[in-house]
Design a protein around this motif. Structure first.
Motif, PDB file in Angstrom:
ATOM      1  N   ASP A  25       4.397   6.048  10.288  1.00 10.21           N
ATOM      2  CA  ASP A  25       4.060   5.155   9.169  1.00 10.21           C
ATOM      3  C   ASP A  25       2.687   4.525   9.381  1.00 10.21           C
ATOM      4  O   ASP A  25       1.881   4.421   8.438  1.00 10.21           O
ATOM      5  CB  ASP A  25       5.101   4.041   9.038  1.00 10.21           C
ATOM      6  CG  ASP A  25       6.451   4.522   8.539  1.00 10.21           C
ATOM      7  OD1 ASP A  25       6.555   5.670   8.057  1.00 10.21           O
ATOM      8  OD2 ASP A  25       7.420   3.735   8.646  1.00 10.21           O
ATOM      9  N   VAL A  26       2.413   4.076  10.605  1.00 11.57           N
ATOM     10  CA  VAL A  26       1.120   3.455  10.903  1.00 11.57           C
ATOM     11  C   VAL A  26      -0.018   4.454  10.682  1.00 11.57           C
ATOM     12  O   VAL A  26      -1.048   4.129  10.076  1.00 11.57           O
ATOM     13  CB  VAL A  26       1.104   2.916  12.350  1.00 11.57           C
ATOM     14  CG1 VAL A  26      -0.318   2.604  12.803  1.00 11.57           C
ATOM     15  CG2 VAL A  26       1.977   1.668  12.461  1.00 11.57           C
ATOM     16  N   LEU A  27       0.151   5.669  11.147  1.00  9.92           N
ATOM     17  CA  LEU A  27      -0.888   6.681  10.955  1.00  9.92           C
ATOM     18  C   LEU A  27      -1.053   7.024   9.479  1.00  9.92           C
ATOM     19  O   LEU A  27      -2.181   7.236   9.000  1.00  9.92           O
ATOM     20  CB  LEU A  27      -0.555   7.930  11.765  1.00  9.92           C
ATOM     21  CG  LEU A  27      -0.602   7.749  13.284  1.00  9.92           C
ATOM     22  CD1 LEU A  27      -0.085   8.991  14.013  1.00  9.92           C
ATOM     23  CD2 LEU A  27      -2.018   7.418  13.758  1.00  9.92           C
ATOM     24  N   ALA A  28       0.055   7.047   8.735  1.00  6.32           N
ATOM     25  CA  ALA A  28      -0.031   7.288   7.291  1.00  6.32           C
ATOM     26  C   ALA A  28      -0.759   6.144   6.590  1.00  6.32           C
ATOM     27  O   ALA A  28      -1.471   6.361   5.598  1.00  6.32           O
ATOM     28  CB  ALA A  28       1.367   7.470   6.707  1.00  6.32           C
ATOM     29  N   LEU A  29      -0.582   4.924   7.086  1.00  5.87           N
ATOM     30  CA  LEU A  29      -1.289   3.782   6.513  1.00  5.87           C
ATOM     31  C   LEU A  29      -2.791   3.916   6.738  1.00  5.87           C
ATOM     32  O   LEU A  29      -3.588   3.656   5.823  1.00  5.87           O
ATOM     33  CB  LEU A  29      -0.771   2.480   7.126  1.00  5.87           C
ATOM     34  CG  LEU A  29      -1.480   1.199   6.661  1.00  5.87           C
ATOM     35  CD1 LEU A  29      -1.302   0.986   5.167  1.00  5.87           C
ATOM     36  CD2 LEU A  29      -0.956  -0.009   7.438  1.00  5.87           C
ATOM     37  N   LEU A  30      -3.197   4.319   7.938  1.00  2.00           N
ATOM     38  CA  LEU A  30      -4.625   4.533   8.180  1.00  2.00           C
ATOM     39  C   LEU A  30      -5.178   5.553   7.192  1.00  2.00           C
ATOM     40  O   LEU A  30      -6.271   5.369   6.632  1.00  2.00           O
ATOM     41  CB  LEU A  30      -4.858   5.021   9.617  1.00  2.00           C
ATOM     42  CG  LEU A  30      -4.539   4.052  10.753  1.00  2.00           C
ATOM     43  CD1 LEU A  30      -4.904   4.682  12.095  1.00  2.00           C
ATOM     44  CD2 LEU A  30      -5.271   2.725  10.587  1.00  2.00           C
ATOM     45  N   ASP A  31      -4.433   6.621   6.954  1.00  2.00           N
ATOM     46  CA  ASP A  31      -4.881   7.641   5.997  1.00  2.00           C
ATOM     47  C   ASP A  31      -5.010   7.050   4.602  1.00  2.00           C
ATOM     48  O   ASP A  31      -6.001   7.293   3.894  1.00  2.00           O
ATOM     49  CB  ASP A  31      -3.891   8.809   5.974  1.00  2.00           C
ATOM     50  CG  ASP A  31      -3.850   9.591   7.279  1.00  2.00           C
ATOM     51  OD1 ASP A  31      -4.826   9.508   8.059  1.00  2.00           O
ATOM     52  OD2 ASP A  31      -2.835  10.273   7.517  1.00  2.00           O
ATOM     53  N   ALA A  32      -4.005   6.267   4.189  1.00  2.00           N
ATOM     54  CA  ALA A  32      -4.017   5.695   2.847  1.00  2.00           C
ATOM     55  C   ALA A  32      -5.162   4.714   2.652  1.00  2.00           C
ATOM     56  O   ALA A  32      -5.689   4.564   1.541  1.00  2.00           O
ATOM     57  CB  ALA A  32      -2.683   5.009   2.560  1.00  2.00           C
ATOM     58  N   LEU A  33      -5.554   4.047   3.727  1.00  2.00           N
ATOM     59  CA  LEU A  33      -6.669   3.094   3.662  1.00  2.00           C
ATOM     60  C   LEU A  33      -8.019   3.772   3.828  1.00  2.00           C
ATOM     61  O   LEU A  33      -9.062   3.111   3.782  1.00  2.00           O
ATOM     62  CB  LEU A  33      -6.498   2.016   4.744  1.00  2.00           C
ATOM     63  CG  LEU A  33      -5.296   1.077   4.586  1.00  2.00           C
ATOM     64  CD1 LEU A  33      -5.165   0.166   5.803  1.00  2.00           C
ATOM     65  CD2 LEU A  33      -5.406   0.256   3.301  1.00  2.00           C
ATOM     66  N   GLY A  34      -8.020   5.078   4.034  1.00  2.00           N
ATOM     67  CA  GLY A  34      -9.264   5.827   4.199  1.00  2.00           C
ATOM     68  C   GLY A  34      -9.943   5.590   5.534  1.00  2.00           C
ATOM     69  O   GLY A  34     -11.166   5.713   5.641  1.00  2.00           O
ATOM     70  N   LEU A  35      -9.158   5.283   6.556  1.00  2.00           N
ATOM     71  CA  LEU A  35      -9.708   4.986   7.876  1.00  2.00           C
ATOM     72  C   LEU A  35      -9.507   6.186   8.802  1.00  2.00           C
ATOM     73  O   LEU A  35      -8.376   6.579   9.072  1.00  2.00           O
ATOM     74  CB  LEU A  35      -9.020   3.756   8.478  1.00  2.00           C
ATOM     75  CG  LEU A  35      -9.193   2.447   7.698  1.00  2.00           C
ATOM     76  CD1 LEU A  35      -8.287   1.372   8.286  1.00  2.00           C
ATOM     77  CD2 LEU A  35     -10.646   2.002   7.719  1.00  2.00           C
ATOM     78  N   VAL A  68       0.848  -1.197   0.000  1.00  2.00           N
ATOM     79  CA  VAL A  68       0.000   0.000   0.000  1.00  2.00           C
ATOM     80  C   VAL A  68       0.884   1.248   0.000  1.00  2.00           C
ATOM     81  O   VAL A  68       1.611   1.499   0.963  1.00  2.00           O
ATOM     82  CB  VAL A  68      -0.909   0.019   1.240  1.00  2.00           C
ATOM     83  CG1 VAL A  68      -1.776   1.278   1.242  1.00  2.00           C
ATOM     84  CG2 VAL A  68      -1.786  -1.235   1.290  1.00  2.00           C
ATOM     85  N   PRO A  69       0.845   2.044  -1.077  1.00  2.00           N
ATOM     86  CA  PRO A  69       1.591   3.313  -1.067  1.00  2.00           C
ATOM     87  C   PRO A  69       0.973   4.279  -0.063  1.00  2.00           C
ATOM     88  O   PRO A  69      -0.254   4.411   0.005  1.00  2.00           O
ATOM     89  CB  PRO A  69       1.440   3.833  -2.503  1.00  2.00           C
ATOM     90  CG  PRO A  69       0.969   2.654  -3.308  1.00  2.00           C
ATOM     91  CD  PRO A  69       0.178   1.802  -2.365  1.00  2.00           C
ATOM     92  N   THR A  70       1.806   4.929   0.719  1.00  2.00           N
ATOM     93  CA  THR A  70       1.330   5.946   1.660  1.00  2.00           C
ATOM     94  C   THR A  70       2.129   7.227   1.444  1.00  2.00           C
ATOM     95  O   THR A  70       3.056   7.273   0.635  1.00  2.00           O
ATOM     96  CB  THR A  70       1.489   5.489   3.122  1.00  2.00           C
ATOM     97  OG1 THR A  70       2.872   5.584   3.511  1.00  2.00           O
ATOM     98  CG2 THR A  70       1.009   4.049   3.324  1.00  2.00           C
ATOM     99  N   ALA A  71       1.803   8.256   2.196  1.00  2.00           N
ATOM    100  CA  ALA A  71       2.511   9.527   2.070  1.00  2.00           C
ATOM    101  C   ALA A  71       3.950   9.431   2.542  1.00  2.00           C
ATOM    102  O   ALA A  71       4.753  10.340   2.272  1.00  2.00           O
ATOM    103  CB  ALA A  71       1.773  10.604   2.858  1.00  2.00           C
TER     104      ALA A  71
END
Length: 339
Positions: free
Chosen positions: A84-94, A8-11
């Motif tokens: 990174d974890v918080l960026a992943l939540l953003d990338a997943l739309g959560l 999953v690409p994130t910011a």
């Protein structure tokens, strides 16, 4: 039911994510964060058990599994991982998720909670690292043994284990091979480990070096002669870089469940990975009487200040989700339902 494995690409970086129940899934999102020298693969059984009623994910942290091997700036403590974890939540739309963190991952989710409490519906800590890092402190409030954090950091790693990890050793020839470390410290000795080969492969996915595990070593004039550096995993856990002593000040305060194994030899008030305790045992010579780090007592003190927490102790070692999966899952699911 099967597991999906995708990048999953994130910011920040591209992260590898395991999920169960298909891309859309169902129920509330639950994000699992693994510990040091491991990967999301340690959560496979848990993900499959939770799929359906919940939407479970497990992430490979940077430098582990199949996520990008971005370097770790240890001066930020665990924030490279938690951001990174918080960026992943953003990338997943959560907007929010339940966070579950094991060992070092416990520190990662607590840092995420500290920095963005609105994104956290609940926290489950599984044998978490102390809020005052690993090594180099004493007392329930994490007082430094020495101003430079001596006793913590990359210099405390066993060089033979690091060498065998880097070599991809899959044998049980050495007592400090990854397989034997799994058998003797990740779980209570004598535990039959399901999918042992897969878990060893997970351990071997760890990137080794000064930017990853264990990090850059530094020396100290104080006993035992090692101090935290500025790069890599073990330095990110050092008490001079990681200090989560203000969790009680955040708002809102989601509920925290703390699950731990009573026979844990890694995160313990008498940890076999703590140079101070090894000094008291005579394994590391020259100890001036430096007290062991009371890791469990430190976590309890921090959570008591926090307030909204429950503690469950299981008859196992460092990995309740591997050793006592049914008891672990029952406690977790009950916590998720009440949160």
């Amino acid at each position: 039911m099967h597991l999906d494995d995708r990048r999953v690409p994130t910011a920040r970086i591209t992260q590898n994510v395991l999920s169960a129940g298909g891309p859309a899934g169902g129920g509330e999102a639950v994000l699992f964060v693994h510990g040091n020298v491991s990967s999301a693969a340690f959560w496979r059984g848990t993900l499959l058990a939770l799929a359906g009623e919940h939407r479970p994910f497990a992430v490979d942290l940077r430098g582990f599994g199949d996520s990008d091997p971005a370097p770790v700036d240890a001066t930020r403590g665990l924030r490279d991982y938690s951001d990174d974890v918080l960026a992943l939540l953003d990338a997943l739309g959560l907007e929010s998720a339940h966070l579950v963190g094991w060992s070092m991952g416990g520190g990662v989710v607590l840092q995420a909670l500290r920095d963005r409490p609105s994104a956290v519906r609940s926290v489950t800590l599984v044998n978490p690292v102390s809020p005052y890092g690993f090594g180099g402190t004493n007392g329930p409030d994490g007082a430094l043994n020495h101003p430079d954090g001596t006793g913590g950091g990359a210099g405390a790693a066993n060089p033979d284990f690091v060498r065998l990890l880097a070599a991809g050793d899959r044998s049980d020839d050495s007592p400090v091979s990854p397989r034997n470390v799994l058998r003797s410290t990740y779980v209570k000795p004598g535990t039959v480990i399901a999918d042992e080969d897969a878990l060893v492969e997970s351990m071997l996915s760890t990137r080794v070096g000064e930017d990853h595990y264990p990090g850059d070593a530094a020396t100290s004039e104080a006993w035992p002669g090692v101090a935290p550096g500025d790069r890599g995993v073990l330095n990110a856990l050092a008490p001079t870089h990681l200090r989560l002593d203000d969790l009680h000040t955040i708002d809102p305060k989601p509920p925290i469940l703390w699950i731990r194994g009573e026979a844990d030899v890694i995160v313990s008030d008498t940890s076999l990975f703590d140079l101070a305790h090894l000094g008291a045992l005579g394994v590391v010579p020259g100890s001036p009487g430096t007290p062991a780090q009371p890791m469990v007592a430190q976590t309890r003190a921090a959570l008591q200040r926090y307030g909204a927490y429950d503690e469950i102790v299981l008859d196992c070692g460092h990995s309740p989700h591997i050793e006592r999966p049914e008891e672990f899952r029952a406690a977790l699911i009950d916590h998720l339902k009440r949160s």
